[in-house]
Design a protein around this motif. Structure first.
Motif, PDB file in Angstrom:
ATOM      1  N   GLY A  96       2.034   0.026   6.239  1.00 40.59           N
ATOM      2  CA  GLY A  96       1.636   0.593   4.955  1.00 40.59           C
ATOM      3  C   GLY A  96       2.046  -0.250   3.762  1.00 40.59           C
ATOM      4  O   GLY A  96       1.292  -0.372   2.790  1.00 40.59           O
ATOM      5  N   MET A 147      -3.697   6.375   0.573  1.00 36.61           N
ATOM      6  CA  MET A 147      -3.307   6.115   1.957  1.00 36.61           C
ATOM      7  C   MET A 147      -2.698   7.348   2.609  1.00 36.61           C
ATOM      8  O   MET A 147      -3.010   7.678   3.759  1.00 36.61           O
ATOM      9  CB  MET A 147      -2.324   4.942   1.991  1.00 36.61           C
ATOM     10  CG  MET A 147      -2.924   3.619   1.567  1.00 36.61           C
ATOM     11  SD  MET A 147      -1.693   2.344   1.252  1.00 36.61           S
ATOM     12  CE  MET A 147      -0.882   2.245   2.840  1.00 36.61           C
ATOM     13  N   SER A 241      -7.607  -0.164  -0.129  1.00 33.60           N
ATOM     14  CA  SER A 241      -6.582   0.375   0.771  1.00 33.60           C
ATOM     15  C   SER A 241      -7.194   1.163   1.925  1.00 33.60           C
ATOM     16  O   SER A 241      -6.673   1.143   3.040  1.00 33.60           O
ATOM     17  CB  SER A 241      -5.602   1.266  -0.009  1.00 33.60           C
ATOM     18  OG  SER A 241      -6.219   2.459  -0.449  1.00 33.60           O
ATOM     19  N   THR A 242      -8.317   1.846   1.680  1.00 31.96           N
ATOM     20  CA  THR A 242      -8.960   2.589   2.769  1.00 31.96           C
ATOM     21  C   THR A 242      -9.536   1.630   3.805  1.00 31.96           C
ATOM     22  O   THR A 242      -9.463   1.889   5.009  1.00 31.96           O
ATOM     23  CB  THR A 242     -10.083   3.512   2.243  1.00 31.96           C
ATOM     24  OG1 THR A 242     -11.146   2.730   1.697  1.00 31.96           O
ATOM     25  CG2 THR A 242      -9.547   4.456   1.180  1.00 31.96           C
ATOM     26  N   CYS A 245      -6.397   0.161   5.787  1.00 32.96           N
ATOM     27  CA  CYS A 245      -5.494   1.015   6.571  1.00 32.96           C
ATOM     28  C   CYS A 245      -6.192   1.797   7.675  1.00 32.96           C
ATOM     29  O   CYS A 245      -5.564   2.119   8.688  1.00 32.96           O
ATOM     30  CB  CYS A 245      -4.710   1.962   5.665  1.00 32.96           C
ATOM     31  SG  CYS A 245      -5.628   3.357   4.989  1.00 32.96           S
TER      32      CYS A 245
END
Length: 264
Positions: A96, A147, A241-242, A245
């Motif tokens: 993360g 996240m 970020s999507t 992750c």
């Protein structure tokens, strides 16, 4: 290094020290209400005082340099701290901290590049470092929320995601609704702030300019630019970020990585 500004700096610190009176009031109220937050309040204020004092000296040094490398170094330091902090919020997302750091870096770098290319701001420490700080701070918050919300939503709706995968959907297709929901929730505060800016509160950049002697019209012009860049950087960072992750939520066989969702 020129230290002639130091006496003026120390003189200017009188007001911040006097403003500690309101902190004392908060500590007294916490004690009377038995909140148990007295030491945490004192520690938080002391830490803020120390950090801001140190960063003041660092910025004074960087502002006096002509080398662009100091700008980049300061920017990368802010991104690193922001990535770590956002990663802590989404601590159950694999890698993360790296995902958050890369997302924040991409979102803020693209926005800052456009601002410089369009000559909205000159590439100098006095402009770029404060602008980068505001963008990185907002992108940090949005990225962490995105996240965490995405992982939590997938965990809650694992049956729906698994059903979509069984019907032939790709991981991205199977989690499309969860991705949208996470982005909407994360970006809503930024958009709400843009809608109400000037009506409910005067933002920090605008307030600082007015208190520094600038005209309200000049302050408004800067604040409009600031709000634009915050929306842009936050949106790019959260979407990035999507993409970075969600692959960690699935195996190579396009199955949910149950170990990721077994953590609380």
């Amino acid at each position: 290094m020129d230290w002639q500004w130091l006496p003026e700096f120390l003189k200017g610190m009188i007001q911040p020290v006097l403003a500690m009176a309101v902190v004392v009031l908060a500590v007294v109220l916490s004690y009377l209400q038995q909140l148990g937050l007295e030491w945490e309040m004192v520690y938080s204020i002391f830490r803020a005082f120390l950090q801001l004092s140190v960063i003041g000296f660092v910025l004074q040094f960087i502002f006096n340099q002509k080398n662009a490398a100091w700008i980049i170094l300061a920017y990368l330091f802010m991104v690193t701290v922001a990535g770590y902090t956002a990663g802590q919020r989404a601590k159950h997302v694999p890698r993360g901290k790296y995902v958050a750091g890369a997302s924040i870096l991409v979102g803020t770098a693209i926005t800052m590049f456009l601002l410089v290319i369009l000559r909205v701001f000159p590439f100098t420490p006095r402009y770029i470092i404060p602008v980068a700080g505001m963008m990185v701070g907002n992108a940090m918050t949005v990225t962490g929320v995105t996240m965490k919300k995405l992982r939590d939503d997938i965990k809650i709706q694992m049956n729906l995601v698994e059903t979509a995968l069984a019907l032939g959907a790709t991981p991205r297709q199977a989690t499309l609704q969860q991705v949208k929901r996470a982005l909407v929730i994360a970006l809503s505060p930024v958009l709400d702030n843009a809608k109400t800016v000037g009506l409910i509160s005067l933002p920090g950049a605008m307030t600082g300019l007015i208190m520094g002697g600038a005209s309200p019209l000049e302050a408004i012009q800067l604040q409009i630019v600031v709000m634009n860049m915050l929306v842009g950087a936050s949106t790019v960072s959260s979407i990035m970020s999507t993409y970075l992750c969600w692959p960690s939520f699935f195996t190579k066989a396009y199955q949910l990585e149950t170990a990721v969702f077994s953590l609380d």
